[in-house]
Enzyme design. Structure first.
Site, mmCIF file in Angstrom:
data_model
loop_
_atom_site.group_PDB
_atom_site.id
_atom_site.type_symbol
_atom_site.label_atom_id
_atom_site.label_comp_id
_atom_site.label_asym_id
_atom_site.label_seq_id
_atom_site.Cartn_x
_atom_site.Cartn_y
_atom_site.Cartn_z
ATOM 1 N N TYR A 65 10.956 -0.239 -6.332
ATOM 2 C CA TYR A 65 12.157 0.538 -6.047
ATOM 3 C C TYR A 65 13.333 0.026 -6.885
ATOM 4 O O TYR A 65 13.649 -1.159 -6.879
ATOM 5 C CB TYR A 65 12.522 0.461 -4.573
ATOM 6 C CG TYR A 65 11.608 1.252 -3.651
ATOM 7 C CD1 TYR A 65 10.649 2.130 -4.143
ATOM 8 C CD2 TYR A 65 11.714 1.122 -2.265
ATOM 9 C CE1 TYR A 65 9.827 2.852 -3.289
ATOM 10 C CE2 TYR A 65 10.900 1.835 -1.411
ATOM 11 C CZ TYR A 65 9.957 2.704 -1.932
ATOM 12 O OH TYR A 65 9.141 3.411 -1.075
ATOM 13 N N ARG A 131 -0.213 2.417 -2.672
ATOM 14 C CA ARG A 131 -1.165 3.526 -2.834
ATOM 15 C C ARG A 131 -2.561 2.944 -3.024
ATOM 16 O O ARG A 131 -2.704 1.813 -3.496
ATOM 17 C CB ARG A 131 -0.796 4.423 -4.027
ATOM 18 C CG ARG A 131 0.402 5.328 -3.749
ATOM 19 C CD ARG A 131 0.613 6.347 -4.855
ATOM 20 N NE ARG A 131 1.752 7.198 -4.565
ATOM 21 C CZ ARG A 131 1.703 8.312 -3.826
ATOM 22 N NH1 ARG A 131 0.549 8.722 -3.324
ATOM 23 N NH2 ARG A 131 2.791 9.035 -3.606
ATOM 24 N N SER A 160 -0.065 2.466 2.678
ATOM 25 C CA SER A 160 0.822 3.596 2.425
ATOM 26 C C SER A 160 0.049 4.629 1.622
ATOM 27 O O SER A 160 -0.691 4.284 0.690
ATOM 28 C CB SER A 160 2.055 3.117 1.645
ATOM 29 O OG SER A 160 2.921 4.196 1.349
ATOM 30 N N GLY A 282 15.926 8.033 3.794
ATOM 31 C CA GLY A 282 16.132 7.558 2.432
ATOM 32 C C GLY A 282 17.503 7.913 1.910
ATOM 33 O O GLY A 282 17.648 8.856 1.130
#
Length: 318
Positions: A65, A131, A160, A282
């Site tokens: 991120y 992932r 996730s 978010g």
């Protein structure tokens, strides 16, 4: 306005966490760490303080991120409120690299240490595989995750974007509890709710979460911003009619729920599900964070939950 968000037990120890979390993907306000300056830090701290004041204790990160900037700027947020670290729950993720996925044990070891250094903490509460990596065997991945728990670098592990059989494959080899699955779910993405062939399918993730006592973490809970009512839907948007149906249903129900905003209605719809979904808001806008927190005060009736589901489906339930 300050909201008090209820908590729910998380993981095998029942750690209390807020029913709404803050998704920190946009916290730094940039994907280039070299661009981060005093104004970025100021805005991040303002967002963090708004979340804390609203009752949010769950903060979701990933090593990628902001190109690592979001974890680094969160260190500044923690420093702005002395003693706050032990009062909150910090999650981060690993596994996405530039153009590919990787669960190689050495990479995971390297990544967690990088995250801890950037965050300025000794451990994270939750470490998730971002992932699935088709080139990593789950037995090998499970072994390194257990090592991180044993070494005290992470308290709990999760996944996730995993589908049920991927979750089962990892769980088969994992000797510590698998506590979460972070998925995209909203009134614009209903796939995790399994309806069977007659209802159009679905992937069954929420059913598995309930069966295995896995907490679903919902990213994009307001449909990537389209369900806030703050964005004009372009005529060529592939889901324009669907979005407009949902927003119309929000407007119809809003007076019944004290003038709830579209974003609050969208989040309240997720909170009503018995799987114990934690929506991850978010945003780095303090006003939007406070608004989202208000969803925790809304308890949709069964009839109104289905009204919104039908609006999202575009047809009556079978």
């Amino acid at each position: 306005m300050t909201h008090t968000i209820p908590t729910q037990p998380f993981g095998p120890d029942g750690v209390p966490v807020s029913r709404i979390g803050l998704g920190c993907m946009g916290l730094a306000g940039t994907w280039n760490p070299n661009e981060v300056g005093p104004e970025h830090v100021r805005r991040a701290i303002a967002a963090f303080e708004a979340a804390i004041e609203s009752g949010i204790t769950f903060f979701d990160h990933a090593d990628i991120y902001g190109g690592t900037a979001c974890e680094a700027i969160f260190k500044e947020c923690l420093a702005a409120i002395p003693g706050i670290r032990e009062k909150i729950f910090i999650a981060t993720k690993v596994g996405i690299r530039s153009g590919y996925y990787e669960h190689d044990p050495d990479y995971i070891r390297q990544s967690i240490r990088g995250s801890l250094q950037r965050l300025g903490v000794e451990y994270v509460d939750l470490y998730q595989l971002h992932r699935p990596d088709p080139l990593s065997h789950p037995a090998e991945t499970a072994k390194v995750l257990e090592e991180l728990v044993r070494d005290g670098l992470v308290r709990y592990v999760g996944v996730s974007n995993y589908y049920p059989h991927q979750t089962l494959a990892l769980k088969r080899y994992l000797q510590v509890p698998l506590v979460s699955n972070q998925i995209e779910i909203s009134l614009l993405r209903l796939d995790p709710i399994y309806e069977g062939a007659a209802g159009g399918g679905g992937d069954g993730v929420l059913d598995q979460c309930e069966e295995l006592q896995i907490t679903p973490l919902a990213y994009s809970p307001v449909g990537r911003g389209w369900l806030t009512g703050r964005r004009e839907v372009p005529n060529d948007h592939p889901q324009k009619e669907r979005i407009e149906r949902i927003l119309a249903a929000f407007r119809e129900l809003s007076p019944k729920y004290g003038g709830a905003t579209p974003a609050q209605m969208a989040i309240a719809w997720l909170l009503r599900h018995p799987a114990g979904i934690i929506p991850l808001v978010g945003s780095n806008n303090p006003d939007h964070i406070r608004e989202a927190a208000g969803a925790a005060q809304i308890q949709l009736t069964r009839q109104d939950w289905y009204k919104l589901w039908v609006a999202a489906r575009g047809e009556r339930v079978p």
